[in-house]
Design a protein around this motif. Sequence first.
Motif, short mmCIF file in Angstrom:
data_model
loop_
_atom_site.label_atom_id
_atom_site.label_comp_id
_atom_site.label_asym_id
_atom_site.label_seq_id
_atom_site.Cartn_x
_atom_site.Cartn_y
_atom_site.Cartn_z
N TYR A 139 2.84 -14.53 -7.22
CA TYR A 139 3.29 -13.52 -8.18
C TYR A 139 4.41 -14.07 -9.06
O TYR A 139 4.52 -13.73 -10.24
N LEU A 160 2.78 -16.24 -11.63
CA LEU A 160 2.23 -15.44 -12.70
C LEU A 160 3.33 -14.93 -13.64
O LEU A 160 3.12 -14.83 -14.86
N VAL A 197 1.84 -13.96 -17.38
CA VAL A 197 0.75 -13.03 -17.08
C VAL A 197 1.30 -11.64 -16.79
O VAL A 197 0.71 -10.63 -17.17
N PRO A 243 -2.72 -16.40 -19.23
CA PRO A 243 -1.69 -17.35 -18.78
C PRO A 243 -1.25 -18.28 -19.91
O PRO A 243 -2.08 -18.84 -20.62
N TYR A 262 -6.09 -19.57 -12.99
CA TYR A 262 -6.22 -18.17 -13.37
C TYR A 262 -6.72 -18.08 -14.81
O TYR A 262 -6.42 -18.95 -15.64
N THR A 269 -7.82 -12.22 -13.29
CA THR A 269 -6.52 -11.93 -12.70
C THR A 269 -6.61 -10.81 -11.67
O THR A 269 -6.14 -10.95 -10.53
#
Length: 758
Positions: free
Chosen positions: A92, A95, A100, A214, A227, A232
Amino acid sequence: MSLIFVFPGQGSQRVGMGADLFPAFPELVDKASNLLGYSVRQLCLEDPQERLNQTQFTQPALYVVNALSYLAKVEQLRRKPDFVAGHSLGEYDALFASGVVDFETGLRLVQRRGELMARATGGGMCAVVGLPLEGLQEVLARAPAVDVANLNTPQQTVLAGPTADLEALRQPLLDAGARSVVPLKVSAPFHSRYMEPARREFAAFLEGFRFAPPRLPVIANVDAQPYTAANTRDNLARQISSPVRWVETVRYLMQTSERPTFEEVGPGTVLAGLLKKIQAELPAQPAPPAAASAPARQAPSSASPSTGRITAESLGSAEFRRDHGVRYAYVAGAMYKGIASEALVIRMGKAGLLSFLGSGGLKLQRLEEAIRKIQAELPRGAPYGMNLLANLEQPEQEDAVVDLFLRYGVTRVEAAAYMQITPSVVRYRCQGLRRAPDGSIVAENKVLAKVSRPEVAEAFLSPAPERLLKKLVETGRITAEQAALARDFPMCDDLCAEADSGGHTDQGVAFTMVPAMLLLRDEVSRRHGYRKRIRVGAAGGIGTPHAAAAAFILGADFVLSGSINQCTVEAGTSDIVRDMLQQADIQDTEMAPAGDMFELGAKVQVFSKGLFFAARANKLYELYRRYNSLEEIDEKTREQIQTRYFKRSFDEVWRETRDYYQRVHPHALEKAEKSPKHRMALIFKWYFVHSTRLATRGVADQKVDFQIQCGPAMGAFNRYVKGTPLESWRNRHVDTVAEMMMTHAAEHLQQRFTALQG
């Protein structure tokens, strides 16, 4: 050197973490505390209620500290990483680093994830050390209730399952060669099938969030692949109940990046220890292939050319990917009348891929609505562009389209159907020219020119014509400074050699066109002394990964697909057309006159299976060439055209045509009044507009008159995906098609090079 940031997961928490970070980012710390409903600072630094090791508190606390560590590291190094990855919860933060999710969105997701995982009970986990995966799997074959949860190093694997089953496995694992089997202090069998209820609930929770593409490659735990905007939600949901493939993730990063340098970002050094063991034990082994999302064929191992392997990310021009901010050197080209629709452009943009709206033939109001929708739906900076068609008959319309693009800040166009450079396309190009600090010329408005003839290619490879620059300066459409810059700068950034394609085509052959265009590019660039290389791409016939691979072998910097995208969920056409195209084979196309260049005899390639359009359109052109007016045509033929082709009289067609031209191009009516032949041409051209409208609206009882511009690539694609989920167009999303085309092209090239090397 490639800089890689990795973020730790649960197990790295400790009291006192973040002490040096909280004072540096007070606003984010306060936001986190307000969102969580408790002081994250107090939890991390003091833990007065001893909650830091409880999953629902551990995960948000680690996410916050990892995120602040990332911001501090970027500030310290004054650069962002090239790749990011995270172990379980740490993903996380990866990301967040990649854009993201923003800080608060990531924290909301982590908070809910921690709550769901904390609710799970009825099992446990243990770490097996010293037993390679092959030996471990032999033992697990006799323990069907136990899952592999974490693949941390080649010699350390975490298992998850019912507590009694894990205890029963301890001795068999030691007997098989494990140095130790260590129970972990966890409340549930995380990353296993037993987390399926949590996965389903989290998947429903994820539906309420939007995710940006991303901006940095993020390698996923679930499959050790990057990703995308399209995967996602699925990745985040699956991660809860799927094993953490950390060995494969690190292996991917070792192979994909050039001279990789890993930095653990967050508290502790757990990942640093795992990385050393992985790098020591797997210095050069190739990664095992992962399953492709669609179709259900094996996808290639991903790695950079420096490691001897070919990846989807390494195909084509790195500069093309960098300039356009895309993951692949792949473009979904424009298809007129909005068949390359807003939905298509938005889907591609969210996946970090470039596409162009089919703006040709759209009214200005409709085009403006499309631009506004795309800009509202796509995150800022996401790649997209608009089609800009030459309009020799009505140059004022081309100019109005350019006005619209400039007003809305559209910075990419696909220039198509040009026979010569027009004032409008020069004006668009010049408005985005500026001098960079290093003295080079920079174009903010990028032009991808789609061409099929060398003389048109040379016009776009060259600077704007001097006569047009002078005229535009004199009329105040561009400045003298912009004209001066344009004299030393090419009309395009990217040149796409269009071979045997759907729609307008000279039916060229890619094997002759692409090399010729590359040589022409080099010759013109030398002549003008350009500092930046113009990229040359390939279009037409790109219907299978093999065709894309062949284009890259020829030297193409990118590939552009067209026909195959017309048979996707996002295409702006009718379901009946998609049903027909799904059945197309490579021989199911014919050449027909082009409605917009009817009098010139230009041709388009169209779908022909079960349709009369091509035959009828060719008949109309033959009559136009032979006769000077409708009245000269024999009565029987005139009756046939009105009853079978048009299903209305010439008078009715003329009234509709006259009303249209009265609004948009009254000069054409003046010519029709004087020339019966021109009046006949306008009446015949109505059929071409009408046949397209029938197809896009899906008027089933007039299906035989559908005009569906399409090339043989459609049939090749259908053959390639037969027997896979993509056989049905209802499973064909434009980004999924792009992903499959590029990953399988890389796989095909890798296989061929291996075979050629013996």
